[in-house]
Write an enzyme that holds these catalytic residues in place. Structure first.
Site, short mmCIF file in Angstrom:
data_model
loop_
_atom_site.label_atom_id
_atom_site.label_comp_id
_atom_site.label_asym_id
_atom_site.label_seq_id
_atom_site.Cartn_x
_atom_site.Cartn_y
_atom_site.Cartn_z
N SER A 157 6.62 -0.57 10.06
CA SER A 157 5.38 -0.77 9.48
C SER A 157 4.91 1.19 9.20
O SER A 157 5.38 1.68 9.80
CB SER A 157 3.88 -0.96 10.89
N VAL B 264 11.24 -7.44 9.64
CA VAL B 264 12.11 -6.31 9.44
C VAL B 264 11.42 -5.63 10.45
O VAL B 264 10.23 -5.11 10.84
CB VAL B 264 12.12 -4.88 8.35
N MET C 5 0.57 -1.09 0.32
CA MET C 5 0.61 -0.36 0.49
C MET C 5 0.69 1.65 0.49
O MET C 5 -0.11 2.23 0.42
CB MET C 5 -0.99 0.20 0.84
N ASP D 51 2.02 -9.32 8.78
CA ASP D 51 0.92 -9.89 8.54
C ASP D 51 0.36 -10.99 8.79
O ASP D 51 0.46 -11.42 7.75
CB ASP D 51 0.37 -8.71 7.40
N HIS E 194 9.20 -3.28 3.36
CA HIS E 194 9.08 -3.61 2.08
C HIS E 194 9.59 -4.11 0.92
O HIS E 194 9.30 -4.88 0.06
CB HIS E 194 8.09 -2.52 1.14
#
Ligand code: AMP
Length: 293
Positions: free
Chosen positions: A191, A182, A36, A156, A43
């Site tokens: 996050s 991570v 997102m 998640d 990521h």
């Protein structure tokens, strides 16, 4: 030193299809990293995993409205496309697909994925409709990109269970890879929502990872009673009044249902509000748990 060229960004399925067809025709495997945006090292670790395993890596950036509840942070969710592209260039992303809302949900869109089982407890209970939105958008992204492998973060954890179930139930010819969480040096799981934390909230937020570490240590030392582990995790929150527990659970890592006895591999999972910011974290505990997870 010159910075690496930004990856190509495309916004429509019509442009995406022929580009990826050409890769496949050339015998290249395609890796997908759905995000997102508001990218961080969690990521980019997924991109790196994809680059190790696949010939061509596609990152999708789409803040999916259907996975946010009416009182959640869809409107204010951080959108940082420019810095995302710089980060994706640095880790060697081949292509970015960043569609607008009406490219993903065209007018008249009427089909959603309704999942039971692993989608129901934990996040499913606290965020009704969340996994309906997640499973729907991930199925759509899978069909748009048609990857060989898709990469998700264990951060998640329940989402990875939902995706595996989706792949199984809908016979999708896609391999799912789940990558480790991570963390910052002090333990805070990275996050996109950490940017909401004030300087004063940053320290209290560490109680999530601290209590998961305590759970792992107790289990490693032979504690098998889930109630004891839960009680010792709760203790750490008593001294952090600005952190409000949403749930702390010790569950079977496949079914996500509560356990009373810690098995070789058990999942400890937490959701908590630090001020208005809802954070989640988890850790596999038990004698068979992978410490890097
Ligand atoms: P999001 O942009 O929050 O939807 O996350 C996109 C992907 O990145 C998901 O598969 C997440 O699980 C993964 N991810 C988010 N945070 C982390 C982290 N700290 N470590 C590893 N993966 C992460």
């Amino acid at each position: 030193m010159t910075s690496p060229a930004l990856p190509r960004v495309i916004t429509t399925v019509a442009e995406l299809r022929p580009l990826l067809d050409a890769q496949r025709a050339a015998g290249k495997s395609v890796g997908l990293v759905p995000t997102m945006g508001a990218l961080h090292a969690g990521h980019t670790s997924l991109v790196e995993a994809s680059r190790r395993q696949c010939d061509f890596t596609v990152v999708t950036i789409f803040v999916n409205p259907t996975q946010f509840g009416p009182n959640e942070d869809y409107q204010k969710y951080p959108r940082t496309l420019d810095s995302d592209l710089t980060a994706l260039a640095a880790c060697g992303t081949d292509l970015v697909f960043a569609p607008a809302n009406d490219e993903v949900y065209r007018p008249g869109h009427a089909t959603f994925v309704e999942m039971h089982g692993v989608a129901l407890p934990l996040e499913g209970q606290r965020r009704p409709g969340h996994f309906r939105g997640v499973a729907t958008v991930v199925l759509k992204l899978f069909n748009m990109v048609q990857p060989d492998v898709a990469f998700f973060g264990r951060k998640d954890y329940q989402q990875t269970c939902v995706i595996r179930q989706l792949v199984e139930d809908f016979d999708l010819p896609i391999t799912i890879e789940v990558c480790p969480i991570v963390r910052e040096a002090d333990g805070l799981a990275l996050s996109s929502r950490n940017v909401y934390l004030t300087a004063a909230q940053r320290q209290p937020a560490l109680v999530l990872s601290r209590s998961l570490r305590r759970a792992a240590e107790l289990a490693a030392a032979g504690e098998q009673d889930a109630a004891v582990i839960l009680a010792r995790m709760h203790e750490l929150f008593f001294v952090e009044p600005e952190v409000r527990i949403d749930y702390i659970a010790v569950v079977d890592p496949k079914t996500l249902l509560d356990v009373t006895t810690i098995g070789a591999k058990t999942l400890a999972a937490i959701a908590a509000f630090v001020g208005k910011t809802r954070l989640i974290d988890n850790r596999l505990i038990g004698k068979g748990a992978d410490e890097s997870a």
